[in-house]
Design a protein around this motif. Structure first.
Motif, short mmCIF file in Angstrom:
data_model
loop_
_atom_site.label_atom_id
_atom_site.label_comp_id
_atom_site.label_asym_id
_atom_site.label_seq_id
_atom_site.Cartn_x
_atom_site.Cartn_y
_atom_site.Cartn_z
N ALA A 47 -28.64 -24.72 10.41
CA ALA A 47 -28.48 -26.07 9.86
C ALA A 47 -28.30 -26.05 8.35
O ALA A 47 -27.60 -26.90 7.79
CB ALA A 47 -29.68 -26.94 10.23
N GLU A 48 -28.92 -25.08 7.67
CA GLU A 48 -28.77 -24.96 6.22
C GLU A 48 -27.84 -23.81 5.86
O GLU A 48 -27.88 -23.28 4.75
CB GLU A 48 -30.14 -24.77 5.56
N GLY A 49 -26.96 -23.43 6.77
CA GLY A 49 -26.03 -22.34 6.51
C GLY A 49 -25.15 -22.56 5.29
O GLY A 49 -24.81 -21.61 4.58
N HIS A 50 -24.80 -23.80 5.03
CA HIS A 50 -23.93 -24.11 3.88
C HIS A 50 -24.56 -23.67 2.56
O HIS A 50 -23.84 -23.36 1.61
CB HIS A 50 -23.61 -25.61 3.84
N VAL A 51 -25.89 -23.61 2.52
CA VAL A 51 -26.58 -23.21 1.28
C VAL A 51 -26.35 -21.72 1.00
O VAL A 51 -26.29 -21.30 -0.16
CB VAL A 51 -28.10 -23.51 1.40
N PRO A 67 -27.38 -27.65 17.06
CA PRO A 67 -26.56 -28.84 17.25
C PRO A 67 -26.01 -29.36 15.92
O PRO A 67 -26.71 -29.37 14.91
CB PRO A 67 -27.52 -29.86 17.86
N LEU A 68 -24.74 -29.79 15.95
CA LEU A 68 -24.07 -30.22 14.72
C LEU A 68 -24.58 -31.56 14.21
O LEU A 68 -24.34 -31.91 13.07
CB LEU A 68 -22.55 -30.31 14.96
N THR A 69 -25.26 -32.29 15.07
CA THR A 69 -25.78 -33.60 14.64
C THR A 69 -27.21 -33.51 14.12
O THR A 69 -27.88 -34.53 13.95
CB THR A 69 -25.73 -34.60 15.82
N THR A 70 -27.68 -32.30 13.85
CA THR A 70 -29.03 -32.12 13.31
C THR A 70 -29.16 -32.87 11.99
O THR A 70 -28.29 -32.78 11.13
CB THR A 70 -29.33 -30.63 13.08
N GLN A 71 -30.22 -33.63 11.86
CA GLN A 71 -30.48 -34.40 10.65
C GLN A 71 -31.57 -33.72 9.82
O GLN A 71 -32.33 -32.90 10.35
CB GLN A 71 -30.95 -35.81 11.04
N PRO A 72 -31.68 -34.06 8.53
CA PRO A 72 -32.79 -33.51 7.73
C PRO A 72 -34.10 -34.17 8.09
O PRO A 72 -34.71 -34.89 7.32
CB PRO A 72 -32.35 -33.82 6.29
N SER A 73 -34.54 -33.93 9.34
CA SER A 73 -35.70 -34.65 9.88
C SER A 73 -36.94 -33.79 10.03
O SER A 73 -37.95 -34.25 10.52
CB SER A 73 -35.32 -35.23 11.25
N SER A 74 -36.86 -32.51 9.66
CA SER A 74 -38.04 -31.66 9.71
C SER A 74 -37.93 -30.60 8.63
O SER A 74 -36.88 -30.44 8.00
CB SER A 74 -38.17 -31.00 11.09
N HIS A 77 -34.95 -28.05 8.69
CA HIS A 77 -33.58 -28.34 8.26
C HIS A 77 -33.53 -29.53 7.30
O HIS A 77 -32.83 -30.52 7.53
CB HIS A 77 -32.66 -28.57 9.45
N LEU A 78 -34.27 -29.40 6.20
CA LEU A 78 -34.29 -30.47 5.20
C LEU A 78 -32.93 -30.68 4.54
O LEU A 78 -32.61 -31.78 4.10
CB LEU A 78 -35.33 -30.16 4.11
N ARG A 79 -32.13 -29.61 4.46
CA ARG A 79 -30.83 -29.73 3.79
C ARG A 79 -29.67 -29.74 4.79
O ARG A 79 -28.55 -29.36 4.45
CB ARG A 79 -30.66 -28.59 2.79
N ALA A 80 -29.93 -30.20 6.01
CA ALA A 80 -28.87 -30.31 7.01
C ALA A 80 -27.84 -31.33 6.55
O ALA A 80 -28.18 -32.34 5.93
CB ALA A 80 -29.46 -30.73 8.35
N ARG A 81 -26.57 -31.03 6.84
CA ARG A 81 -25.50 -31.98 6.52
C ARG A 81 -24.33 -31.77 7.47
O ARG A 81 -24.09 -30.68 7.96
CB ARG A 81 -25.06 -31.85 5.07
N TYR A 82 -23.61 -32.85 7.71
CA TYR A 82 -22.51 -32.80 8.67
C TYR A 82 -21.36 -31.91 8.21
O TYR A 82 -20.59 -31.44 9.02
CB TYR A 82 -21.98 -34.20 8.95
N GLU A 83 -21.23 -31.67 6.91
CA GLU A 83 -20.15 -30.83 6.39
C GLU A 83 -20.43 -29.33 6.55
O GLU A 83 -19.63 -28.50 6.11
CB GLU A 83 -19.90 -31.14 4.91
#
Length: 198
Positions: A47-51, A67-74, A77-83
């Protein structure tokens, strides 16, 4: 023992190791572990692969993203983003998609559509959807449309990653398969009951 045989197979690169890591620091640990032991690794989640996209690309370790719809909800994956998929693709990371649940696998193509809506080129999404997992699992000739390849085809009513389009036909190993599913059988069963009640 069985565990020793498995470990020897892993060390020889005959068996791939799946490591689930969402946070950037956990991803970097997975890359270090893979390098240290010479593992044939596939990364799950990211989820934070972009970092750490550059480090992932340099490692050449494939990522089953999602999942691609993971939100920064825990805290995972605080830095999850759709991009995320678009950024990883630009960096050159080998991608495939995953839903994280067998129950949700039918939504995989829609997840690819979400990635396209957030910057992933359509062609890259289709490659990740149809070929990415095969390539990561050591089957580079699967999931490609070319002369001599075994025919696995899906015929859609339109763009296959658009949620309003339906799958009309499926061909596996050159043989057309039934479109009947458990859900369709349940729908038909209860539709008939509903008509009787009315």
């Amino acid at each position: 023992s069985a565990s020793e045989r498995v470990w020897r197979s892993v060390r020889r690169g005959e068996m791939r190791v799946l490591i689930k890591a969402e946070r950037a620091d956990d991803i970097l640990r997975a890359l270090d572990l893979s390098h240290e032991y010479g593992l044939s690794t596939i990364l799950l989640g990211a989820a934070e692969g972009h970092v750490v996209a550059r480090e992932l690309a340099d490692s050449e370790i494939p990522v089953f993203l999602g999942p691609l719809t993971t939100q920064p909800s825990s805290f995972e994956h605080l830095r999850a983003r759709y991009e995320n998929a678009a950024i990883l693709n630009r960096a050159g990371v080998p991608l495939a998609f995953r839903t994280g649940s067998a129950h949700s696998s039918r939504g995989l193509r829609v997840s690819a559509g979400v990635a396209v809506a957030h910057g992933l080129p359509w062609e890259a999404a289709m490659k990740a959807l149809c070929h990415g997992a095969w390539a990561a699992l050591g089957q580079p000739n699967e999931g490609v449309l070319e002369v001599g390849a075994e025919a696995h085809l899906v015929v859609s009513s339109g763009d296959p990653i658009q949620p309003r389009q339906s799958v009309e036909r499926v061909v596996i190993s050159g043989v057309e398969t039934s479109m009947m599913t458990r859900q369709r059988r349940l729908y038909e069963h209860f539709r008939v009951l509903d008509e009787r009640i009315r």
